[in-house]
Design an enzyme around this catalytic site. Structure first.
Site, mmCIF file in Angstrom:
data_model
loop_
_atom_site.group_PDB
_atom_site.id
_atom_site.type_symbol
_atom_site.label_atom_id
_atom_site.label_comp_id
_atom_site.label_asym_id
_atom_site.label_seq_id
_atom_site.Cartn_x
_atom_site.Cartn_y
_atom_site.Cartn_z
ATOM 1 N N HIS A 1 0.952 -0.765 0.242
ATOM 2 C CA HIS A 1 -0.154 -0.028 -0.487
ATOM 3 C C HIS A 1 1.105 1.312 0.021
ATOM 4 O O HIS A 1 0.761 2.439 0.476
ATOM 5 C CB HIS A 1 -0.848 -0.355 1.391
ATOM 6 N N ARG B 1 -7.016 -12.189 5.763
ATOM 7 C CA ARG B 1 -4.999 -12.266 5.796
ATOM 8 C C ARG B 1 -5.366 -12.072 7.804
ATOM 9 O O ARG B 1 -5.729 -11.164 8.168
ATOM 10 C CB ARG B 1 -4.984 -11.369 5.369
#
Ligand code: ADP
Length: 396
Positions: A180, A241
């Protein structure tokens, strides 16, 4: 200057054409099911009807050729010829330790992207295909690679090195890279601008909370630590996740359930996080509704998400020796006032506090802390496409 921003996936390609003087998005589109039957392009240009085309497209070159036709269409497009595209900026996942900044694409850069297939097996091959397709369809155009891992390259060695035998770092470059990065770079810099902070010394924590979530700490816009690691699996509890776990859990599950390491990793990536805990959904809207109806596992999943985020924020304040702004971005960060409030709650002892009235916003740039708060708490919507376009323009 018009910049075409491309985010190529293995069977999809998202794009935006951005006019840089006014930072205006002229066109936005997506091609889905590339290489499959019924490939579909959907494109929206300001003031024009939505363009939709369904036909079989064999590869990314065919898709990009059709994107150019859509962009230059008199009825649906926003430019009259492809000469009005000045450059192409590509999102590229992984540059290993080779690039700490965006770069003009050359044969050497393509080789590095190829060398990093191991590190980004799902994204790097698709990113390279997108670059080569543009070379074919728009020959001679300048192309720039904007790397998701570049932001993390400013971390100090003690922050990015894993405490495993050093030879694995030397042989295989196993270390924390962080992901990110384009979002963290955009939001941390934008925070400094919006809040008029010291551009060289501002201590900023960015909470990118979406389906995948990560938190970064930066000083003067330079990353000092970030929660994702060698892969995006490390760090926060995410949609699907697990984030941080004891690595021995992998062996334990593999032995008990007679699974391979790859299978357990697949469970940790795709079936864990708030989905795995709640058994309901990875989407926070569903979880919030379920928790309100009394579902205890949905409540637990949300509480774990909040708890882990708090832990990271606290540890990043400690390593930076303070914080000037804590900033929320991405799907949850921009839209979910309850999550923002819950994550910041508990920092009152450091005189960091959210103002409930100011916090009652969605998807806009705002300061949401009380006037008395020592640290600014903010919402800054992320804009990775604009960041890619800005980086591309800077190199033209
Ligand atoms: P990604 O880019 O990682 O796929 P996004 O940044 O788009 O994810 O975030 C998607 C997530 O944001 C959804 O899964 C959902 O949990 C959350 N989200 C989006 N809108 C809202 C909302 N209004 N309230 C709460 N959560 C939201």
């Amino acid at each position: 200057m018009n910049i075409l921003v491309i985010n190529a996936g293995s069977s999809s390609l998202k794009y935006q054409l951005i006019e840089m003087d006014k930072s205006e998005v002229l066109a936005k589109g997506i091609v889905e099911r590339i290489g499959l039957e019924n490939t579909k392009i959907t494109q929206n240009c300001e003031g024009k009807p939505t363009f939709e085309l369904v036909r079989d497209m064999e590869d990314h070159s065919e898709a990009i050729a059709d994107v150019i036709k859509a962009l230059t269409s008199a009825e649906y497009g926003c430019i009259s010829s492809m000469n009005e595209i000045d450059a192409v900026g590509h999102r590229v996942l992984h540059a290993g330790m080779h690039y700490s900044a965006s770069t003009i694409i050359t044969e050497d850069v393509k080789r590095v992207i190829r060398d990093c297939f191991d590190l980004g097996p799902l994204h790097n091959p698709a990113n390279l295909i997108g670059i080569e397709a543009c070379e074919k369809v728009i020959p001679g155009i300048k192309q720039v690679a904007v790397f998701d891992t570049a932001f993390g390259q400013s971390m100090d060695k003690k922050a990015y090195t894993y405490a495993i035998p050093y030879e694995y770092y030397e042989k295989y470059f196993i270390r924390r890279y962080g992901f990110h990065g384009i979002s963290h770079m955009y939001v941390s810099n934008r925070t400094i601008q919006v809040a008029n902070l010291d551009k060289d010394n501002a201590k900023v924590i960015v909470c990118h909370l979406g389906n995948g979530s990560s938190i970064s700490a930066s000083i003067g816009g330079k990353c000092v630590d970030t929660s994702m690691g060698l892969t995006p699996l490390e760090g926060l509890v995410m949609g699907t996740r697990s984030g941080d776990i004891d690595p021995a859990v992998v062996q334990f599950i593999a032995n008990k359930e007679n699974r391979t390491v790859d299978e357990v990793l697949d469970i940790l990536n795709k079936k864990s996080g708030v989905l795995g805990i709640s058994d309901i959904s990875s989407d926070f809207r569903d979880l919030t509704n379920a928790a309100e109806e009394g579902n205890e596992r949905a409540r637990l999943a949300l509480d774990m998400f909040i708890y882990r985020a708090k832990k990271y924020i606290g540890s990043y304040i400690a390593i930076m020796g303070g914080v000037d702004a804590i900033v929320f971005t991405a799907g949850i960060g921009e839209n979910d006032k309850i999550m923002r409030k819950a994550i910041i709650d508990g920092f009152q002892f450091m005189n960091i506090e959210i103002d409930d009235v100011k916090n009652n916003i969605r998807g806009e740039e705002a300061i949401i802390s009380t006037d008395a708060s020592n640290t600014l708490v903010m919402v800054i919507p992320t804009n990775e496409e604009l960041k890619i376009a800005q980086e591309t323009q800077a190199l033209m």
